[in-house]
Scaffold this motif. Sequence first.
Motif, PDB file in Angstrom:
ATOM      1  N   GLY A 122      -6.004   2.491   1.003  1.00  0.00           N
ATOM      2  CA  GLY A 122      -4.847   4.203   0.410  1.00  0.00           C
ATOM      3  C   GLY A 122      -4.381   3.762  -0.411  1.00  0.00           C
ATOM      4  O   GLY A 122      -3.234   4.292  -0.505  1.00  0.00           O
ATOM      5  N   SER A 123      -4.894   2.861  -1.515  1.00  0.00           N
ATOM      6  CA  SER A 123      -3.421   2.986  -2.564  1.00  0.00           C
ATOM      7  C   SER A 123      -3.672   4.030  -3.287  1.00  0.00           C
ATOM      8  O   SER A 123      -4.731   4.546  -3.112  1.00  0.00           O
ATOM      9  CB  SER A 123      -3.349   1.182  -2.956  1.00  0.00           C
ATOM     10  N   TYR A 124      -2.859   4.577  -4.319  1.00  0.00           N
ATOM     11  CA  TYR A 124      -3.325   5.104  -5.795  1.00  0.00           C
ATOM     12  C   TYR A 124      -3.839   4.571  -6.423  1.00  0.00           C
ATOM     13  O   TYR A 124      -4.297   3.023  -6.947  1.00  0.00           O
ATOM     14  CB  TYR A 124      -1.101   5.188  -6.104  1.00  0.00           C
ATOM     15  N   GLN A 125      -3.873   5.448  -7.602  1.00  0.00           N
ATOM     16  CA  GLN A 125      -5.160   5.170  -8.449  1.00  0.00           C
ATOM     17  C   GLN A 125      -5.070   4.514  -9.344  1.00  0.00           C
ATOM     18  O   GLN A 125      -5.273   3.290  -9.870  1.00  0.00           O
ATOM     19  CB  GLN A 125      -6.056   6.639  -9.177  1.00  0.00           C
ATOM     20  N   GLU A 126      -3.633   4.824  -9.754  1.00  0.00           N
ATOM     21  CA  GLU A 126      -3.005   3.693 -10.887  1.00  0.00           C
ATOM     22  C   GLU A 126      -3.063   2.521 -10.528  1.00  0.00           C
ATOM     23  O   GLU A 126      -3.069   1.094 -11.230  1.00  0.00           O
ATOM     24  CB  GLU A 126      -2.219   4.451 -11.314  1.00  0.00           C
ATOM     25  N   HIS A 127      -2.606   1.663  -9.077  1.00  0.00           N
ATOM     26  CA  HIS A 127      -2.444   0.734  -8.481  1.00  0.00           C
ATOM     27  C   HIS A 127      -4.132   0.378  -8.101  1.00  0.00           C
ATOM     28  O   HIS A 127      -4.211  -0.993  -8.544  1.00  0.00           O
ATOM     29  CB  HIS A 127      -1.499   0.575  -7.074  1.00  0.00           C
ATOM     30  N   THR A 128      -4.747   0.781  -7.948  1.00  0.00           N
ATOM     31  CA  THR A 128      -5.812   0.377  -7.954  1.00  0.00           C
ATOM     32  C   THR A 128      -6.529  -0.058  -8.933  1.00  0.00           C
ATOM     33  O   THR A 128      -7.226  -0.958  -9.592  1.00  0.00           O
ATOM     34  CB  THR A 128      -7.180   1.569  -6.779  1.00  0.00           C
TER      35      THR A 128
END
Length: 473
Positions: free
Chosen positions: A193-199
């Motif tokens: 469920g992480s943010y797209q930038e972190h993914t």
Amino acid sequence: MAPEPRSNGLDGTPFRRSWRPQRCQISTSPTTPYVPAVAAIIVQLSCLCSRLGLVWFGAVQNCLFTLPCVWTVGTDHLFFPLTNSDLLVVSFCVGCPVSLVMAYDYFAGRERNPIIEHRRRARNVGIWRYRMRDRQDPLDITVEAFVELYRMPQDVFLLLVDCLQPYARRCVSPRASPFHLRLLCALFYYATGSYQEHTGSNAHHLLSQAAVCNAIEEVTNALNHPTILTTFVRFPATHIERAASIEVSSRLGLPGVLGLIDGTLVPIFPPRRPNQHYYNRKRFTSLNVMIVCDTNLKILTLDARYPGSSHDAWVYQNNPIRAAMQRANQEEDRHCWLLGDSGYPLEPWLMTPLPDAPRGTPEYNYTKVHCQCRNPVERCIGVLKSRWRCLFLPIHYSPVKSGRIVNACAVLHNLMTSLRVAVPPNYHLHQDGPDPENILNPDVVVRLPPHLHREADENLAYLVQHAHWLRNQ
């Protein structure tokens, strides 16, 4: 001839690659007033300017240097591009004065144009990601580490790639990321469920935020394809399929149980107004997802279309499962039903508990066996949310796309259940606890004809008698 190194330090020392910044603390005065508002403005403007590569305005610079001390909460670094130096780093922490650090030459002898420099660096980052992706194999890690990141072992992942490859978009660009990498990126988002930038910044993915967004959209659409969805999430429609499910369920103490039904709240980001119907009784925005599963934790059907304020009974009565169960109950000689909690109405094909039955009576024994038989649907929801944490955290998408993500996670859940992949430890922490407010609302119940009322009472009496008999065996 090599150009002379440019002066870049506070003391006039030339810039070198091995040079490490030296800290110099600003002196403070005991008579300086506390200015949290000005400090907050400087923090916000500095973060904005550092990300966009802009040059500080003279007024903000003067304000910064006239403040001998800036107090703030947390620990961070601020980057200030100045006119008289290349880059100024301000490091601050709780209860400590501001410290100045002179960093490296941001332009490195090139044209001092922030826009051109920003484009050059962004292009180099893209080229670096492309080269690094070619040099590494994301599957070349241990099984434990792979399951920790993507919730499935490598062999199950390769099987999933073969299933979804025909429904993925075809990329013609030579620098396009391969499908298995896009699938890994989507699985990482489902699992964390992480943010797209972190993914995308994960060392195994190395994708931009836009590429992560497209990957999640592509994989979600592929998992929601009618062929994939009906293959992995399928309600028993024939007599042979129903007989197999009923035989397994009858071992728990109640005969004729085809499935277990329950509703769960999946939190979502507040959509655009008007959004009051997405606020549930627990005062947060969500979707009310109806789940029907069997005793093996396999999801038979689900419905993620309705907002959080919808009652469980209302979602059930507006779903095709009600008509399918009515037809199955007739075909099985009135010995086929679902098990639901007190939030659902009593129907000939839907049996509910009797919570007010006196202890020691057959009705009390039936209620106890009923709760034991219905427990797998609670465990199914806990396993689903603990395995795919995006369903436990708020989903930052529109309600329609959030519902499609729920369907995608259900497909992956059934795939891993059929292949007997181990469930996550401590999955009970993600189960829905007892909810005394989830009771039957007569205003949302469709009234049954008199003959169906009599049939429901007869089926309930049959289960009360046989639940007590099976319990003594």
